[in-house]
Design an enzyme around this catalytic site. Structure first.
Site, PDB file in Angstrom:
ATOM      1  N   ILE A   1      10.887   1.134  -4.737  1.00 59.54           N
ATOM      2  CA  ILE A   1      10.122   1.875  -3.732  1.00 59.54           C
ATOM      3  C   ILE A   1       9.748   3.254  -4.260  1.00 59.54           C
ATOM      4  O   ILE A   1       8.639   3.743  -4.053  1.00 59.54           O
ATOM      5  CB  ILE A   1      10.933   2.010  -2.428  1.00 59.54           C
ATOM      6  CG1 ILE A   1      11.247   0.622  -1.859  1.00 59.54           C
ATOM      7  CG2 ILE A   1      10.179   2.841  -1.396  1.00 59.54           C
ATOM      8  CD1 ILE A   1      12.202   0.641  -0.683  1.00 59.54           C
ATOM      9  N   GLU A   2      10.672   3.880  -4.964  1.00 58.44           N
ATOM     10  CA  GLU A   2      10.450   5.247  -5.437  1.00 58.44           C
ATOM     11  C   GLU A   2       9.387   5.333  -6.536  1.00 58.44           C
ATOM     12  O   GLU A   2       8.565   6.246  -6.529  1.00 58.44           O
ATOM     13  CB  GLU A   2      11.771   5.838  -5.957  1.00 58.44           C
ATOM     14  CG  GLU A   2      12.783   6.178  -4.878  1.00 58.44           C
ATOM     15  CD  GLU A   2      12.349   7.352  -4.018  1.00 58.44           C
ATOM     16  OE1 GLU A   2      11.589   8.210  -4.504  1.00 58.44           O
ATOM     17  OE2 GLU A   2      12.759   7.400  -2.841  1.00 58.44           O
ATOM     18  N   SER A   3       9.410   4.395  -7.491  1.00 58.99           N
ATOM     19  CA  SER A   3       8.597   4.613  -8.691  1.00 58.99           C
ATOM     20  C   SER A   3       7.965   3.369  -9.300  1.00 58.99           C
ATOM     21  O   SER A   3       7.356   3.458 -10.363  1.00 58.99           O
ATOM     22  CB  SER A   3       9.475   5.262  -9.766  1.00 58.99           C
ATOM     23  OG  SER A   3      10.501   4.362 -10.159  1.00 58.99           O
TER      24      SER A   3
ATOM     25  N   LEU B   1      16.098   0.516  -4.455  1.00 63.37           N
ATOM     26  CA  LEU B   1      15.401   1.721  -4.002  1.00 63.37           C
ATOM     27  C   LEU B   1      14.471   2.270  -5.080  1.00 63.37           C
ATOM     28  O   LEU B   1      13.439   2.869  -4.775  1.00 63.37           O
ATOM     29  CB  LEU B   1      16.419   2.786  -3.596  1.00 63.37           C
ATOM     30  CG  LEU B   1      15.959   3.822  -2.570  1.00 63.37           C
ATOM     31  CD1 LEU B   1      15.687   3.143  -1.228  1.00 63.37           C
ATOM     32  CD2 LEU B   1      17.004   4.906  -2.399  1.00 63.37           C
TER      33      LEU B   1
ATOM     34  N   TYR C   1      10.384   3.665   5.310  1.00 58.25           N
ATOM     35  CA  TYR C   1      11.226   3.639   4.107  1.00 58.25           C
ATOM     36  C   TYR C   1      12.362   2.624   4.229  1.00 58.25           C
ATOM     37  O   TYR C   1      12.590   1.834   3.307  1.00 58.25           O
ATOM     38  CB  TYR C   1      11.786   5.049   3.888  1.00 58.25           C
ATOM     39  CG  TYR C   1      12.361   5.324   2.523  1.00 58.25           C
ATOM     40  CD1 TYR C   1      11.539   5.501   1.418  1.00 58.25           C
ATOM     41  CD2 TYR C   1      13.736   5.454   2.341  1.00 58.25           C
ATOM     42  CE1 TYR C   1      12.066   5.791   0.161  1.00 58.25           C
ATOM     43  CE2 TYR C   1      14.274   5.754   1.100  1.00 58.25           C
ATOM     44  CZ  TYR C   1      13.434   5.916   0.013  1.00 58.25           C
ATOM     45  OH  TYR C   1      13.961   6.214  -1.221  1.00 58.25           O
TER      46      TYR C   1
END
Length: 365
Positions: free
Chosen positions: A160-162, A157, A264
């Site tokens: 995807i976030e950063s 994850l 997402y």
């Protein structure tokens, strides 16, 4: 006769239209989802408009434009051909295999996930660089996730976030590898002041993310919806569940989520696939490693004196940029007494031998 001919033509067109609709329906909702997905599909090149990346990460992720189109990414050497296409049958089989080993059991196939997988595969250079970054972060992520008895797949994850960038900052004000907003960060003891922002600290923010995931799962009890809540907020998920008789099925509730959240979960499944099967698609990792040290080759030390990070780096023969990368939480160069710096373990003896030197420099200044 003219009227009859027109009627026959109209009837034939109607039948043809019906056959086409029937043949492409998987059902209709899934087709509509795919259309919407392609409008909003994750694209790290575009995503960088919403995230501030420091010069190092800009350099690391540059050059993706070449890799955003085409059925195959090929060079003169056949060994460098990247295979971006995969049949539904093969992808379904591989996802089923991953899902059997998974603790979260959400790695399932549908056409939206398929589109997301192939979108990532088109960005082979980006994926190669992410794999290089993961060599530093994933061992630490896995250790923390295991301590909190959370599924290890959650580590993906952070991509995807950063983009695994501890300095990432969104337009909304979220920061760090796990993209905490200031308010949520404070709840999980991520302190912010004029010296440091602990949301940028990879270790402390991972601890906070683990606690937050544990809270969300205890509250919701469904991993698809936990991930949706991490993206859209638990309040959004609560409202959707209340309006739909507490039906805990993300894909049945898909149309009620914001567009970003709709993509997402597919992106999460897709990045799980790509990180496990990149070799099968002939994606290579660059001969480049942003961190000269592994996570387990570093250690935290407490500063007994106020000290400049630049001065500290120069006297321990550590490149200043390397020391800053290992300590992204600090906003200033001057570190007060009692604060901690992460150092390579192979520099500890040198540090201890020079502790007196650092004190003398302070007294003489």
């Amino acid at each position: 006769m003219g009227t009859t001919t027109i009627k026959n033509i109209m009837f034939s067109l109607f039948i043809l239209k019906s056959m086409v609709i029937q043949s492409v329906s998987k059902p209709f909702l899934e087709q509509r989802n795919v259309i919407n997905f392609h409008k909003n599909v994750y694209n790290p090149k575009l995503n960088l408009n919403n995230i501030y990346i420091e010069k190092l990460w800009k350099k690391m992720l540059e050059g993706k434009k070449k890799f955003l189109s085409g059925k195959k990414l090929s060079h003169n050497n056949k060994k460098n051909i990247v295979f971006i296409n995969i049949t539904p049958e093969e992808l379904r089989l591989r996802l089923n295999f991953l899902n059997q080993k998974s603790q979260i059991k959400i790695l399932k196939y549908n056409s939206i996930v398929h589109a997301s997988v192939e979108s990532y595969l088109r960005m082979s250079k980006y994926i190669g660089k992410i794999i290089s970054l993961s060599d530093f972060y994933f061992p630490m992520f896995e250790e923390k996730l295991e301590n909190y008895r959370l599924p290890k797949e959650i580590k993906y994850l952070a991509i995807i976030e950063s983009n695994l960038n501890p300095l990432a900052t969104s337009k909304a004000g979220a920061k760090g590898i796990w993209q905490f907003m200031p308010e949520t960060g404070k709840i999980y003891n991520l302190n912010i002041n004029n010296i440091y922002d602990e949301r940028n600290d990879p270790i402390k923010s991972t601890e906070a993310a683990c606690r937050y995931f544990r809270f969300l799962y205890k509250k919701i009890g469904n991993w698809e919806l936990v991930l949706a809540a991490y993206n859209a907020g638990p309040g959004t998920v609560d409202k959707i569940l209340q309006r739909n008789k507490n039906m805990k099925d993300f894909w049945k509730l898909w149309e009620f989520f914001p567009k970003e959240t709709q993509n997402y979960i597919p992106r999460f499944i897709a990045i799980n696939y790509v990180m496990n099967y990149y070799k099968e698609h002939n994606i290579s990792t660059p001969h480049f490693y942003p961190y000269k040290y592994k996570y387990k080759e570093t250690v935290l030390i407490s500063m007994k004196e106020k000290i400049s990070v630049k001065f500290f780096a120069d006297n321990l023969n550590i490149p200043y940029q390397d020391l800053r990368i290992l300590n992204p939480q600090y906003l200033v160069d001057l570190i007060p007494i009692g604060y901690k710096l992460r150092l390579p373990k192979n520099k500890i003896l040198l540090f201890k031998s020079k502790e007196g030197f650092f004190s003398k420099k302070k007294q003489n200044s």
